[in-house]
Design an enzyme around this catalytic site. Structure first.
Site, mmCIF file in Angstrom:
data_model
loop_
_atom_site.group_PDB
_atom_site.id
_atom_site.type_symbol
_atom_site.label_atom_id
_atom_site.label_comp_id
_atom_site.label_asym_id
_atom_site.label_seq_id
_atom_site.Cartn_x
_atom_site.Cartn_y
_atom_site.Cartn_z
ATOM 1 N N ILE A 155 0.836 -1.208 0.000
ATOM 2 C CA ILE A 155 0.000 0.000 0.000
ATOM 3 C C ILE A 155 0.871 1.258 0.000
ATOM 4 C CG2 ILE A 155 -1.726 1.312 1.315
ATOM 5 C CD1 ILE A 155 -2.779 -1.462 2.340
ATOM 6 N N THR A 232 -4.263 5.471 7.544
ATOM 7 C CA THR A 232 -5.239 4.492 7.046
ATOM 8 C C THR A 232 -4.811 3.090 7.475
ATOM 9 O OG1 THR A 232 -4.017 4.346 4.969
ATOM 10 C CG2 THR A 232 -5.947 5.800 4.986
ATOM 11 N N SER A 233 -3.852 3.003 8.409
ATOM 12 C CA SER A 233 -3.293 1.681 8.708
ATOM 13 C C SER A 233 -3.955 1.033 9.919
ATOM 14 C CB SER A 233 -1.786 1.787 8.862
ATOM 15 O OG SER A 233 -1.202 0.554 8.591
ATOM 16 N N ARG A 234 -3.593 1.468 11.116
ATOM 17 C CA ARG A 234 -4.253 0.977 12.331
ATOM 18 C C ARG A 234 -4.219 2.098 13.363
ATOM 19 N NH1 ARG A 234 -6.190 -2.219 9.605
ATOM 20 N NH2 ARG A 234 -6.218 -4.496 9.748
ATOM 21 N N ASP A 258 -8.623 7.059 9.034
ATOM 22 C CA ASP A 258 -9.650 6.074 8.695
ATOM 23 C C ASP A 258 -9.715 5.014 9.790
ATOM 24 O OD1 ASP A 258 -11.557 4.847 6.885
ATOM 25 O OD2 ASP A 258 -10.047 3.303 6.516
ATOM 26 N N GLU A 263 -11.531 2.177 18.080
ATOM 27 C CA GLU A 263 -12.613 2.056 17.087
ATOM 28 C C GLU A 263 -13.538 0.854 17.316
ATOM 29 O OE1 GLU A 263 -10.126 1.634 13.462
ATOM 30 O OE2 GLU A 263 -11.107 -0.303 13.182
ATOM 31 N N HIS A 295 -13.073 3.362 8.981
ATOM 32 C CA HIS A 295 -12.357 2.171 8.486
ATOM 33 C C HIS A 295 -12.970 1.681 7.159
ATOM 34 C CE1 HIS A 295 -9.556 -1.155 10.113
ATOM 35 N NE2 HIS A 295 -9.578 -1.207 8.790
ATOM 36 N N GLN A 296 -12.939 2.550 6.171
ATOM 37 C CA GLN A 296 -13.554 2.201 4.888
ATOM 38 C C GLN A 296 -12.567 2.201 3.731
ATOM 39 O OE1 GLN A 296 -16.051 6.107 4.552
ATOM 40 N NE2 GLN A 296 -15.574 5.578 2.439
ATOM 41 N N ALA A 297 -11.265 2.356 4.041
ATOM 42 C CA ALA A 297 -10.293 2.482 2.951
ATOM 43 C C ALA A 297 -10.293 1.253 2.039
ATOM 44 C CB ALA A 297 -8.900 2.726 3.520
ATOM 45 N N PHE A 298 -10.600 0.092 2.601
ATOM 46 C CA PHE A 298 -10.583 -1.154 1.814
ATOM 47 C C PHE A 298 -11.868 -1.339 1.016
ATOM 48 C CE2 PHE A 298 -13.760 -3.747 4.002
ATOM 49 C CZ PHE A 298 -14.046 -2.899 5.060
HETATM 50 P P1 NAI Z 1 2.709 -4.869 3.632
HETATM 51 O O1 NAI Z 1 3.065 -6.014 4.530
HETATM 52 O O2 NAI Z 1 2.824 -5.022 2.170
HETATM 53 O O3 NAI Z 1 3.570 -3.576 4.055
HETATM 54 C C1 NAI Z 1 3.805 -3.209 5.383
HETATM 55 C C2 NAI Z 1 5.209 -2.621 5.435
HETATM 56 O O4 NAI Z 1 5.433 -2.121 6.756
HETATM 57 C C3 NAI Z 1 6.311 -3.644 5.133
HETATM 58 O O5 NAI Z 1 7.162 -3.166 4.119
HETATM 59 C C4 NAI Z 1 7.033 -3.786 6.466
HETATM 60 O O6 NAI Z 1 8.427 -4.055 6.328
HETATM 61 C C5 NAI Z 1 6.786 -2.415 7.064
HETATM 62 N N1 NAI Z 1 7.049 -2.358 8.500
HETATM 63 C C6 NAI Z 1 6.888 -3.328 9.425
HETATM 64 N N2 NAI Z 1 7.314 -2.894 10.624
HETATM 65 C C7 NAI Z 1 7.745 -1.622 10.439
HETATM 66 C C8 NAI Z 1 8.311 -0.658 11.288
HETATM 67 N N3 NAI Z 1 8.543 -0.921 12.587
HETATM 68 N N4 NAI Z 1 8.638 0.558 10.779
HETATM 69 C C9 NAI Z 1 8.430 0.816 9.458
HETATM 70 N N5 NAI Z 1 7.916 -0.069 8.587
HETATM 71 C C10 NAI Z 1 7.578 -1.273 9.081
HETATM 72 O O7 NAI Z 1 1.230 -4.467 4.070
HETATM 73 P P2 NAI Z 1 0.171 -3.610 3.248
HETATM 74 O O8 NAI Z 1 -0.696 -4.520 2.473
HETATM 75 O O9 NAI Z 1 0.868 -2.496 2.564
HETATM 76 O O10 NAI Z 1 -0.733 -3.029 4.448
HETATM 77 C C11 NAI Z 1 -0.214 -2.094 5.375
HETATM 78 C C12 NAI Z 1 -1.204 -1.917 6.515
HETATM 79 O O11 NAI Z 1 -2.377 -1.275 6.023
HETATM 80 C C13 NAI Z 1 -1.736 -3.229 7.126
HETATM 81 O O12 NAI Z 1 -0.853 -3.739 8.112
HETATM 82 C C14 NAI Z 1 -3.044 -2.808 7.728
HETATM 83 O O13 NAI Z 1 -2.829 -2.440 9.080
HETATM 84 C C15 NAI Z 1 -3.442 -1.560 6.921
HETATM 85 N N6 NAI Z 1 -4.668 -1.756 6.150
HETATM 86 C C16 NAI Z 1 -5.723 -0.906 6.363
HETATM 87 C C17 NAI Z 1 -6.903 -1.046 5.664
HETATM 88 C C18 NAI Z 1 -8.062 -0.101 5.819
HETATM 89 O O14 NAI Z 1 -9.160 -0.383 5.312
HETATM 90 N N7 NAI Z 1 -7.913 1.045 6.477
HETATM 91 C C19 NAI Z 1 -7.072 -2.150 4.706
HETATM 92 C C20 NAI Z 1 -5.872 -2.946 4.502
HETATM 93 C C21 NAI Z 1 -4.731 -2.754 5.224
#
Ligand code: NAI
Length: 330
Positions: A155, A232-234, A258, A263, A295-298
């Site tokens: 992302i 938009t992560s957590r 988001d 939440e 929490h609607q980004a997905f």
């Molecule tokens: P991904 O696994 O492809 O990327 C996550 C990145 O974070 C990786 O490159 C990893 O090395 C890095 N990372 C891990 N620990 C770290 C740290 N201490 N400092 C810096 N970087 C670090 O995951 P993706 O698919 O990109 O998703 C990222 C996050 O997005 C998910 O973990 C989830 O929490 C959130 N998310 C939110 C959604 C929403 O609807 N708001 C929907 C889908 C995901």
């Protein structure tokens, strides 16, 4: 396979049923969140399917194991809501959806950034009320600005690519540098360097013990005055009280979220006719320079379709004793 689907909303029911048409699993749709008091609803189910605000802790897992559940499938990428070591000890496999339209989240993050910077939601509310005054709606050009991306995985890298299209410089922070991010011209920095130079910071790393409150009072004080933070992560990545304090002084110029630390008791439900007792979220939504979505980004057709297909594939693979390609390992 008999599967209890917790936190079901109408779109979960229709899209999961569609994805299940050929596989024919016996799906038990439940609106309730999975908690110790609702776990009995999954009695007799070999699998349970959960979402991000279901509390799949050691207590719930022990109760599930006692009822015969052997698989927990989360309809999400993040799995911080599941105690994976406890599941492993109990012999319960945990699967997630590793891959589903990362574009959905990256595009939404850009939308939030534009909305908060250019005050789009406020402007729309004004014009609906017959108010065409521009006072208080000034933003800044993104072109030429520096955007810090914390977590340059799937992302984060797509988000960075979109921002380069705006003419921004992108700076990343990650434990594992991504060649795709570097190919965009992105350079890596320590978190302090990233905060020093970024006009916008966007969070795209998972929530872990290491990243909890990665944005806190000290990092907000270090960041550029008047910058924008997008999450938009957590929710747990940001110390919300510290963000509120920084918004009050103007150190933080805008906040677009988001996701929110607390939440679980709010999101994915209509509380518009109730008294919301969470004063922190109420304070947040009262700021003119804060935008909060639930929490609607997905939430796109492509992403939800993929989530449901992958979930059904995982159920089928488990039932047939095949390898679980989306298995979460501790
Ligand atoms: P991904 O696994 O492809 O990327 C996550 C990145 O974070 C990786 O490159 C990893 O090395 C890095 N990372 C891990 N620990 C770290 C740290 N201490 N400092 C810096 N970087 C670090 O995951 P993706 O698919 O990109 O998703 C990222 C996050 O997005 C998910 O973990 C989830 O929490 C959130 N998310 C939110 C959604 C929403 O609807 N708001 C929907 C889908 C995901």
């Amino acid at each position: 396979m008999k599967t209890a689907i917790f936190s079901t909303r109408p779109y979960d029911k229709s899209m999961l049923s569609d994805a299940n048409r050929e596989a024919g699993h016996d799906l038990r749709f439940l609106e309730d969140r999975l908690t110790p008091s609702t776990v009995a609803l999954a009695a007799g189910c070999a699998a349970v399917c959960v979402f991000v605000n279901d509390a799949v802790d050691a207590e719930v897992l022990a109760l599930l194991a006692r009822q015969g559940t052997r698989l927990v499938a989360t309809r999400s990428t993040g799995y911080n809501h599941i105690d994976v070591p406890a599941a492993e000890r109990l012999g319960i496999a945990v699967v997630r959806v590793t891959d589903y339209s990362p574009h959905s989240v990256a595009e939404f993050a850009v939308g939030l950034l534009l909305a908060v910077n250019r005050k789009i939601a406020r402007a729309s509310a004004r014009t609906r009320d017959g108010n065409f005054d521009l006072h208080g709606l000034m933003g800044f050009d993104l072109h030429g600005k520096t955007v810090g991306v914390i977590g340059t995985g799937k992302i984060g890298t797509i988000f960075a690519r979109i921002m380069t299209g705006f003419g921004c410089t992108v700076v990343g922070h990650d434990r594992y540098p991504s060649p795709a991010f570097e190919a965009l011209g992105g350079r890596y920095a320590t978190i302090d360097e990233l905060l020093d130079c970024s006009d916008v910071v966007s969070l795209h790393c998972p929530l872990t013990e290491e990243t909890r409150h990665i944005v806190n009072a000290a990092s907000l004080a270090r960041a550029r005055r008047g910058g924008i933070l997008v999450n938009t992560s957590r929710g747990g990545l940001v110390d919300t009280e510290a963000a509120i304090a920084a918004l009050k002084t103007g150190q933080l110029g805008g906040l677009a979220i988001d996701v929110y630390e607390q939440e679980a008791s709010l999101f994915f439900q209509d509380l518009s006719s109730t008294i919301i007792t969470d004063d922190v979220i109420q304070r947040l939504v009262s700021f003119p320079n804060v935008i909060v979505t639930g929490h609607q980004a997905f939430f796109t057709v492509e992403a939800i379709g993929q989530i449901m297909r992958t979930t059904i594939e995982s159920l089928t693979a488990f039932e047939q004793g095949r390898e679980l390609v989306n298995l979460v390992r501790e």
